[in-house]
Design a protein around this motif. Structure first.
Motif, PDB file in Angstrom:
ATOM      1  N   ARG A  18       0.705  -1.376   0.037  1.00 16.01           N
ATOM      2  CA  ARG A  18      -0.100  -0.048  -0.052  1.00 16.01           C
ATOM      3  C   ARG A  18       1.046   1.196   0.060  1.00 16.01           C
ATOM      4  O   ARG A  18       0.712   2.046  -0.857  1.00 16.01           O
ATOM      5  N   LEU A  19       2.005   1.148   0.577  1.00 12.96           N
ATOM      6  CA  LEU A  19       2.938   2.294   0.774  1.00 12.96           C
ATOM      7  C   LEU A  19       3.403   2.581  -0.629  1.00 12.96           C
ATOM      8  O   LEU A  19       3.798   3.885  -1.093  1.00 12.96           O
ATOM      9  N   THR A  20       3.912   1.635  -1.315  1.00 11.85           N
ATOM     10  CA  THR A  20       4.182   2.008  -2.799  1.00 11.85           C
ATOM     11  C   THR A  20       3.321   2.519  -3.590  1.00 11.85           C
ATOM     12  O   THR A  20       3.649   3.291  -4.534  1.00 11.85           O
ATOM     13  N   LYS A  21       2.036   2.431  -3.402  1.00 13.23           N
ATOM     14  CA  LYS A  21       1.171   2.980  -4.377  1.00 13.23           C
ATOM     15  C   LYS A  21       1.250   4.492  -4.256  1.00 13.23           C
ATOM     16  O   LYS A  21       1.035   5.148  -5.137  1.00 13.23           O
ATOM     17  N   LYS A  22       1.213   5.029  -2.996  1.00 14.68           N
ATOM     18  CA  LYS A  22       1.596   6.497  -2.452  1.00 14.68           C
ATOM     19  C   LYS A  22       2.870   7.071  -2.734  1.00 14.68           C
ATOM     20  O   LYS A  22       3.003   8.135  -2.492  1.00 14.68           O
ATOM     21  N   TRP A  23       3.795   6.290  -2.887  1.00 12.65           N
ATOM     22  CA  TRP A  23       5.268   6.653  -2.888  1.00 12.65           C
ATOM     23  C   TRP A  23       5.586   7.733  -3.949  1.00 12.65           C
ATOM     24  O   TRP A  23       5.265   7.632  -5.110  1.00 12.65           O
ATOM     25  N   GLN A  24       6.335   8.825  -3.411  1.00  9.74           N
ATOM     26  CA  GLN A  24       6.792   9.821  -4.268  1.00  9.74           C
ATOM     27  C   GLN A  24       8.396  10.061  -4.042  1.00  9.74           C
ATOM     28  O   GLN A  24       8.614  10.171  -2.633  1.00  9.74           O
ATOM     29  N   ALA A  25       9.145  10.032  -4.886  1.00 13.89           N
ATOM     30  CA  ALA A  25      10.511  10.402  -4.836  1.00 13.89           C
ATOM     31  C   ALA A  25      10.776  11.638  -4.475  1.00 13.89           C
ATOM     32  O   ALA A  25       9.889  12.680  -4.795  1.00 13.89           O
ATOM     33  N   LEU A  26      11.662  12.069  -3.481  1.00 16.70           N
ATOM     34  CA  LEU A  26      11.937  13.304  -3.237  1.00 16.70           C
ATOM     35  C   LEU A  26      12.439  14.290  -4.148  1.00 16.70           C
ATOM     36  O   LEU A  26      12.109  15.474  -4.196  1.00 16.70           O
ATOM     37  N   SER A  27      12.931  13.831  -5.160  1.00 18.17           N
ATOM     38  CA  SER A  27      13.205  14.655  -6.481  1.00 18.17           C
ATOM     39  C   SER A  27      12.209  14.976  -7.190  1.00 18.17           C
ATOM     40  O   SER A  27      12.159  16.007  -7.957  1.00 18.17           O
ATOM     41  N   GLY A  28      11.232  14.385  -6.999  1.00 21.02           N
ATOM     42  CA  GLY A  28       9.909  14.676  -7.784  1.00 21.02           C
ATOM     43  C   GLY A  28       9.539  14.323  -9.144  1.00 21.02           C
ATOM     44  O   GLY A  28       8.820  14.309  -9.870  1.00 21.02           O
ATOM     45  N   LYS A  29      10.836  13.592  -9.715  1.00 21.12           N
ATOM     46  CA  LYS A  29      10.730  13.031 -11.213  1.00 21.12           C
ATOM     47  C   LYS A  29      10.256  11.705 -11.228  1.00 21.12           C
ATOM     48  O   LYS A  29      10.096  10.742 -10.148  1.00 21.12           O
ATOM     49  N   LEU A  30       9.536  11.573 -12.052  1.00 19.79           N
ATOM     50  CA  LEU A  30       8.648  10.255 -12.252  1.00 19.79           C
ATOM     51  C   LEU A  30       9.620   9.127 -12.484  1.00 19.79           C
ATOM     52  O   LEU A  30       9.227   8.082 -11.874  1.00 19.79           O
TER      53      LEU A  30
END
Length: 122
Positions: A18-30
């Motif tokens: 479930r965490l991976t579904k919401k995860w966003q990298a700090l760099s903001g790059k896809l």
């Protein structure tokens, strides 16, 4: 493994996915986000498969603690990778014999809980 421990382990496994579904990298790059999500999934699958046959309740509790610590650190710092240990491999002493064995034992005991599954770190 008790039923309660099994349910807790399965709950952690689901929590990671479930965490991976919401995860966003700090760099903001896809592309960074995709790489980090894939790392989280691969790491979880690898460690859960590796420890699938563990039945000792104390060892299971240690693995649960490690999993919780890694989840909390990942959420807090925003990085999925385990933090490195800042201690050179043979940085304490260069003596041989019994002292060296003692240093190795101390180094193993000093390994943080979130890195217990990684045997090749120290």
């Amino acid at each position: 493994m008790t039923t309660a421990a099994r349910q807790e382990v399965l709950g952690l496994y689901r929590k990671i996915f479930r965490l991976t579904k919401k995860w966003q990298a700090l760099s903001g790059k896809l592309e960074d986000t995709i790489k980090e999500k894939q790392y989280i999934v691969d790491e979880a699958k690898t460690l859960f498969k590796k420890n699938k046959h563990v039945t000792d309740t104390d060892v299971v509790k240690q693995h649960i603690e490690e999993c919780n610590a890694r989840i909390e650190m990942g959420l807090h710092y925003g990085i999925p990778y385990p933090r490195p240990i800042h201690l050179p491999p043979m940085g304490l002493t260069q003596k041989h014999g019994q002292v060296l064995k003692t240093q190795e034992k101390l180094r193993k005991q000093a390994k943080p809980v979130y890195l217990k599954s990684h045997d090749d770190v120290l």
